[in-house]
Design an enzyme around this catalytic site. Structure first.
Site, PDB file in Angstrom:
ATOM      1  N   LYS A   1       0.860  -1.183   0.000  1.00  0.00           N
ATOM      2  CA  LYS A   1       0.000   0.000   0.000  1.00  0.00           C
ATOM      3  C   LYS A   1       0.894   1.230   0.000  1.00  0.00           C
ATOM      4  CE  LYS A   1      -3.809   1.958   2.797  1.00  0.00           C
ATOM      5  NZ  LYS A   1      -4.614   1.739   4.023  1.00  0.00           N
TER       6      LYS A   1
ATOM      7  N   SER B   1      -9.711   1.579   3.005  1.00  0.00           N
ATOM      8  CA  SER B   1      -8.867   2.379   2.138  1.00  0.00           C
ATOM      9  C   SER B   1      -7.836   1.560   1.360  1.00  0.00           C
ATOM     10  CB  SER B   1      -8.128   3.444   2.952  1.00  0.00           C
ATOM     11  OG  SER B   1      -7.245   2.847   3.874  1.00  0.00           O
TER      12      SER B   1
ATOM     13  N   SER C   1      -9.747  -0.802   7.148  1.00  0.00           N
ATOM     14  CA  SER C   1      -9.163  -0.656   5.818  1.00  0.00           C
ATOM     15  C   SER C   1      -8.446  -1.872   5.267  1.00  0.00           C
ATOM     16  CB  SER C   1      -8.191   0.515   5.807  1.00  0.00           C
ATOM     17  OG  SER C   1      -8.909   1.683   5.597  1.00  0.00           O
TER      18      SER C   1
HETATM   19  N1  GLN Z   1     -13.013   3.762   6.345  1.00  0.00           N
HETATM   20  C1  GLN Z   1     -12.495   4.196   7.617  1.00  0.00           C
HETATM   21  C2  GLN Z   1     -12.140   5.652   7.509  1.00  0.00           C
HETATM   22  O1  GLN Z   1     -12.393   6.208   6.515  1.00  0.00           O
HETATM   23  C3  GLN Z   1     -11.308   3.377   7.990  1.00  0.00           C
HETATM   24  C4  GLN Z   1     -10.118   3.717   7.202  1.00  0.00           C
HETATM   25  C5  GLN Z   1      -8.924   2.935   7.610  1.00  0.00           C
HETATM   26  O2  GLN Z   1      -9.016   1.888   8.268  1.00  0.00           O
HETATM   27  N2  GLN Z   1      -7.766   3.456   7.265  1.00  0.00           N
HETATM   28  O3  GLN Z   1     -11.609   6.223   8.395  1.00  0.00           O
END
Ligand code: GLN
Length: 492
Positions: free
Chosen positions: A81, A156, A180
């Site tokens: 990532k 994400s 994420s």
């Molecule tokens: N979707 C969640 C957010 O937008 C979690 C994102 C993540 O785990 N980085 O914060």
């Protein structure tokens, strides 16, 4: 289709490399050509480093030839990532702010992978600074779900999930602050693990919300996830929140554990209205399968579950507003060309460099930390966080593992939620609690919807009990027998 080399598991590839049926250089070239043929559709990669990947592959081949293999990952192409620092490679966080930033150092998890002989192949797309649930917040491209290119891969870490699902790398690393890793794993039909907070060093992970962030694996099988987690876990002096615990051989312990005689807790708060009926049905069959494997199923209650979403969006945004203050236009970031003085430079660089969602979070986070509101929001959220953690502690007095859906829906259409942040935030309703409590959680495929979209089952374990958690998931995966299905038809 399952004969395609790019869909083989790390464990299978290791055997082939050991037997000399393929070299790491040939394998890496397979992934390079696979990426060339499908990434135009999937859009998972932001950048790649072909020469250094091939050099690492050749070095691995030389080690094997001399009987100096370093472990299961030696010679295996792994995607990263684009929030994970590798010296000499771009680190964009999918943000214009860091579009041209090249990392001057390698983070701990990645340097462990390097030492284990892994080949880095592909820097993978995400929602800008890991804020989002669909990959649509990336400043550069929208990754597509390999099972249906009109749908989001989740987020994400959507690029990591999509790249593994599409066979662009053997496995990958992502990061999980509120879901994420698990939510995109669920959307893309792969395994994703969020380790216990403190198990994997965060040194070299671009910070979003430091008390929640963890790096973790994406893989085709639970065994591969166990291999990858074993390689990156462990105490690190460079991360003060990393914990000194023994890291067992997760792969070896897979066969020791089973669900027989274990108590599986099913929290009633997770089977709410609004959950997709096909997701509910698949997860319920998954729970039945646990029972068939000898587990006792027990309904439990995690009474503060409904407070997790507001608590998360106060704590995560508060921490983000502070973490992202470093991107100031002065040092290594985007610098506005239109500024008139140094104050103006801060404003314009940040206004130009950050996307909408990141700005929304910085504003919200600054607000909840501001004097007069701190006690009402931030402090209160921290107190409720303690209650959420206590719910889990109490539940684990009676159960060995907690099973829930990973996400309330299957992969949604690209664009469907982009204009409604609240509906996007709801995608993580079942995963964020686990981060707030600091627990290990994973998503394992448990079925498909009638449209052919993957469905994930979440398993949550006791702190630092990854060995057992992975062994339960391994037993489940073998009995469910669905990891041989691949999204080839949409990629042709
Ligand atoms: N979707 C969640 C957010 O937008 C979690 C994102 C993540 O785990 N980085 O914060």
């Amino acid at each position: 289709m399952s004969g395609n080399i790019f869909y083989k598991s790390v464990a299978e590839l290791e055997k082939m490399l050991d037997a000399g049926e393929i070299s790491s250089e040939e394998l890496t070239k397979e992934y390079i050509s696979r990426t060339r043929s499908v990434d135009g559709k999937v859009q998972a990669q932001l950048s790649n480093y072909e020469d250094s990947a091939l050099a690492a592959a050749r070095a691995s081949d030389a080690r094997r030839a001399h009987g100096e293999k370093r472990g299961a990952l030696d010679g295996i192409p792994v995607g990263l990532k684009d929030v994970l620092a590798v010296r000499g490679q771009k680190l964009t966080c999918a943000s214009k702010m860091l579009e041209n930033y090249v990392s001057p150092y390698t983070g701990t998890a990645m340097s462990k992978l390097e030492k284990a002989g892994a080949v880095f192949w592909g820097r993978l797309n995400l929602d800008e600074f890991a804020m989002g649930s669909s990959c649509e917040n990336s400043a550069f491209k929208k990754t597509r779900n390999p099972w249906d290119l009109t749908r989001a891969p989740g987020g994400s870490s959507g690029g990591s999930a999509a790249a593994v699902a599409a066979g662009e790398c053997a496995c990958a690393l992502g990061s999980d602050t509120g879901g994420s890793i698990r939510q995109p794993a669920s959307f893309c039909g792969v395994v994703g693990v969020k380790p216990t907070y403190g198990l994997v060093s965060r040194f070299g992970l671009a910070a979003f919300a430091s008390s929640l962030d963890q790096i973790g694996p994406f893989a085709r099988t639970v065994e591969d996830a166990a291999i990858l987690l074993g390689a990156i876990a462990g105490w690190d002096a460079k991360d003060s929140t990393s914990v000194k615990v023994d890291v067992p051989d997760y792969r070896a312990s897979l066969s020791e554990g089973s669900l027989k005689g274990k108590v599986v807790g099913v929290p009633k708060e997770y089977f709410i209205e609004g959950i997709d009926q096909q997701v509910r049905a698949a997860v319920e069959s998954g729970i039945d399968l646990c029972a068939k494997l000898g587990a006792e199923i027990r309904q439990i209650s995690l009474p503060h579950t409904d407070l997790a979403l507001p608590v998360y969006y106060i704590i995560a945004t508060a921490e983000a507003s502070s973490n992202l203050a470093r991107y100031d236009g002065m040092r290594y970031t985007h610098r506005s060309a239109r500024a008139t003085d140094s104050t103006d430079l801060y404003f314009k660089s940040r206004a130009e460099g950050f996307g909408e969602e990141v700005k929304r979070r910085i504003i919200l986070g600054s607000y909840v930390l501001s004097s007069g509101y701190y006690d009402a929001y931030y402090l209160r959220a921290q107190q409720v966080r303690t209650l959420i953690r206590a719910d889990f502690g109490k539940a684990f007095e009676d159960v060995d593992v907690i099973v829930t859906p990973t996400s309330p829906t299957t992969a949604f259409k690209i664009g469907e939620r982009a204009s409604d942040p609240l509906s996007m935030y709801l995608s993580d309703i079942f995963t964020i609690n686990v981060n707030l409590a600091g627990l290990p959680g994973l998503s394992v495929p448990c079925g498909f919807s009638s449209e052919g979209l993957p469905i994930g089952l979440q398993m949550i374990g006791r702190p630092f009990d990854e060995a057992n958690l992975l062994s339960y998931a391994h037993a489940f995966e073998r009995a469910a027998g669905i990891c041989d299905r691949h999204p080839e038809s949409s990629l042709l």
